[in-house]
Design a protein around this motif. Structure first.
Motif, PDB file in Angstrom:
ATOM      1  N   ALA A 176      -2.515  -2.409   2.456  1.00 61.92           N
ATOM      2  CA  ALA A 176      -3.161  -3.581   1.867  1.00 61.92           C
ATOM      3  C   ALA A 176      -2.426  -4.884   2.167  1.00 61.92           C
ATOM      4  CB  ALA A 176      -3.284  -3.390   0.356  1.00 61.92           C
ATOM      5  N   LEU A 177      -1.098  -4.831   2.131  1.00 61.18           N
ATOM      6  CA  LEU A 177      -0.315  -6.067   2.231  1.00 61.18           C
ATOM      7  C   LEU A 177       0.603  -6.140   3.443  1.00 61.18           C
ATOM      8  CD1 LEU A 177       0.707  -6.397  -1.522  1.00 61.18           C
ATOM      9  CD2 LEU A 177      -1.038  -7.700  -0.309  1.00 61.18           C
ATOM     10  N   GLY A 178       0.746  -5.031   4.138  1.00 64.30           N
ATOM     11  CA  GLY A 178       1.686  -4.982   5.253  1.00 64.30           C
ATOM     12  C   GLY A 178       3.028  -4.458   4.766  1.00 64.30           C
ATOM     13  N   ALA A 179       3.657  -3.689   5.597  1.00 67.52           N
ATOM     14  CA  ALA A 179       4.908  -3.033   5.216  1.00 67.52           C
ATOM     15  C   ALA A 179       6.002  -4.034   4.857  1.00 67.52           C
ATOM     16  CB  ALA A 179       5.377  -2.108   6.329  1.00 67.52           C
ATOM     17  N   ALA A 180       6.020  -5.177   5.517  1.00 66.46           N
ATOM     18  CA  ALA A 180       7.079  -6.151   5.275  1.00 66.46           C
ATOM     19  C   ALA A 180       6.921  -6.862   3.933  1.00 66.46           C
ATOM     20  CB  ALA A 180       7.104  -7.177   6.401  1.00 66.46           C
ATOM     21  N   TYR A 181       5.707  -6.941   3.401  1.00 66.13           N
ATOM     22  CA  TYR A 181       5.454  -7.719   2.200  1.00 66.13           C
ATOM     23  C   TYR A 181       5.164  -6.873   0.960  1.00 66.13           C
ATOM     24  CZ  TYR A 181       3.380 -11.428  -0.701  1.00 66.13           C
ATOM     25  OH  TYR A 181       3.079 -12.297  -1.706  1.00 66.13           O
ATOM     26  N   ALA A 182       4.729  -5.651   1.137  1.00 66.80           N
ATOM     27  CA  ALA A 182       4.255  -4.830   0.017  1.00 66.80           C
ATOM     28  C   ALA A 182       5.296  -4.660  -1.088  1.00 66.80           C
ATOM     29  CB  ALA A 182       3.804  -3.462   0.521  1.00 66.80           C
ATOM     30  N   ARG A 183       6.510  -4.296  -0.752  1.00 67.41           N
ATOM     31  CA  ARG A 183       7.531  -4.060  -1.781  1.00 67.41           C
ATOM     32  C   ARG A 183       7.972  -5.365  -2.439  1.00 67.41           C
ATOM     33  NH1 ARG A 183       9.429   1.301  -2.340  1.00 67.41           N
ATOM     34  NH2 ARG A 183       8.556   2.570  -0.699  1.00 67.41           N
ATOM     35  N   SER A 184       8.006  -6.421  -1.671  1.00 69.72           N
ATOM     36  CA  SER A 184       8.345  -7.720  -2.246  1.00 69.72           C
ATOM     37  C   SER A 184       7.298  -8.131  -3.275  1.00 69.72           C
ATOM     38  CB  SER A 184       8.445  -8.764  -1.141  1.00 69.72           C
ATOM     39  OG  SER A 184       8.643 -10.044  -1.687  1.00 69.72           O
ATOM     40  N   TRP A 185       6.032  -8.009  -2.924  1.00 69.99           N
ATOM     41  CA  TRP A 185       4.934  -8.359  -3.828  1.00 69.99           C
ATOM     42  C   TRP A 185       4.975  -7.468  -5.067  1.00 69.99           C
ATOM     43  CZ3 TRP A 185       0.770  -6.230  -6.266  1.00 69.99           C
ATOM     44  CH2 TRP A 185      -0.190  -7.116  -6.773  1.00 69.99           C
ATOM     45  N   ALA A 186       5.153  -6.166  -4.858  1.00 75.97           N
ATOM     46  CA  ALA A 186       5.164  -5.213  -5.977  1.00 75.97           C
ATOM     47  C   ALA A 186       6.312  -5.479  -6.941  1.00 75.97           C
ATOM     48  CB  ALA A 186       5.243  -3.785  -5.449  1.00 75.97           C
ATOM     49  N   GLY A 187       7.365  -6.086  -6.457  1.00 78.86           N
ATOM     50  CA  GLY A 187       8.514  -6.362  -7.304  1.00 78.86           C
ATOM     51  C   GLY A 187       8.518  -7.739  -7.920  1.00 78.86           C
ATOM     52  N   SER A 188       7.575  -8.588  -7.522  1.00 77.00           N
ATOM     53  CA  SER A 188       7.614  -9.960  -8.026  1.00 77.00           C
ATOM     54  C   SER A 188       6.330 -10.431  -8.704  1.00 77.00           C
ATOM     55  CB  SER A 188       7.960 -10.922  -6.891  1.00 77.00           C
ATOM     56  OG  SER A 188       6.983 -10.884  -5.879  1.00 77.00           O
ATOM     57  N   PHE A 189       5.191  -9.813  -8.411  1.00 77.46           N
ATOM     58  CA  PHE A 189       3.920 -10.279  -8.961  1.00 77.46           C
ATOM     59  C   PHE A 189       3.633  -9.558 -10.279  1.00 77.46           C
ATOM     60  CE2 PHE A 189      -0.598 -10.754  -9.543  1.00 77.46           C
ATOM     61  CZ  PHE A 189      -0.831 -12.054  -9.102  1.00 77.46           C
ATOM     62  N   VAL A 190       3.605 -10.309 -11.365  1.00 77.79           N
ATOM     63  CA  VAL A 190       3.370  -9.740 -12.690  1.00 77.79           C
ATOM     64  C   VAL A 190       1.863  -9.539 -12.894  1.00 77.79           C
ATOM     65  CG1 VAL A 190       3.585 -10.135 -15.175  1.00 77.79           C
ATOM     66  CG2 VAL A 190       5.454 -10.774 -13.638  1.00 77.79           C
ATOM     67  N   ILE A 191       1.505  -8.342 -13.345  1.00 83.45           N
ATOM     68  CA  ILE A 191       0.107  -7.986 -13.583  1.00 83.45           C
ATOM     69  C   ILE A 191      -0.074  -7.764 -15.082  1.00 83.45           C
ATOM     70  CG2 ILE A 191      -1.724  -6.315 -13.069  1.00 83.45           C
ATOM     71  CD1 ILE A 191      -0.244  -5.724 -10.426  1.00 83.45           C
ATOM     72  N   GLY A 192      -0.901  -8.601 -15.690  1.00 79.94           N
ATOM     73  CA  GLY A 192      -1.135  -8.503 -17.127  1.00 79.94           C
ATOM     74  C   GLY A 192      -1.640  -7.143 -17.553  1.00 79.94           C
ATOM     75  N   GLU A 193      -2.481  -6.560 -16.717  1.00 79.27           N
ATOM     76  CA  GLU A 193      -3.070  -5.248 -17.009  1.00 79.27           C
ATOM     77  C   GLU A 193      -2.011  -4.147 -17.119  1.00 79.27           C
ATOM     78  OE1 GLU A 193      -6.345  -2.353 -14.836  1.00 79.27           O
ATOM     79  OE2 GLU A 193      -6.227  -4.449 -14.247  1.00 79.27           O
ATOM     80  N   LEU A 194      -0.852  -4.398 -16.548  1.00 79.08           N
ATOM     81  CA  LEU A 194       0.243  -3.419 -16.602  1.00 79.08           C
ATOM     82  C   LEU A 194       1.252  -3.791 -17.696  1.00 79.08           C
ATOM     83  CD1 LEU A 194       0.857  -2.889 -12.778  1.00 79.08           C
ATOM     84  CD2 LEU A 194      -0.334  -1.357 -14.368  1.00 79.08           C
ATOM     85  N   GLY A 195       0.775  -4.490 -18.692  1.00 74.44           N
ATOM     86  CA  GLY A 195       1.645  -4.864 -19.801  1.00 74.44           C
ATOM     87  C   GLY A 195       2.588  -6.000 -19.459  1.00 74.44           C
ATOM     88  N   GLY A 196       2.162  -6.857 -18.539  1.00 76.29           N
ATOM     89  CA  GLY A 196       3.013  -7.977 -18.153  1.00 76.29           C
ATOM     90  C   GLY A 196       4.179  -7.558 -17.284  1.00 76.29           C
TER      91      GLY A 196
END
Length: 64
Positions: free
Chosen positions: A13-33
């Motif tokens: 979805a995001l590319g190997a270079a960006y996926a882990r960075s995004w997953a570690g920095s983008f807060v998702i309200g649906e996941l309890g913030g």
């Protein structure tokens, strides 16, 4: 869904270079913030985390 499948989908979805960075920095309200990475670390099933990511990124149904 296993963690390896979750990360493979993130890479697709995001590319190997960006996926882990995004997953570690983008807060998702649906996941309890939490970020996707924090949710996984807290024991939220990867399938639930992926569903939240999928909705947040408004990915096509083919990637659900």
């Amino acid at each position: 869904m296993r963690h390896t499948e979750f990360w493979a989908r993130m890479d697709d979805a995001l590319g190997a270079a960006y996926a882990r960075s995004w997953a570690g920095s983008f807060v998702i309200g649906e996941l309890g913030g939490r970020t996707a990475a924090e949710a996984l670390d807290a024991g939220v099933p990867p399938k639930e985390v992926w569903a939240a990511v999928w909705r947040t990124l408004e990915l096509p149904a083919s990637q659900k």
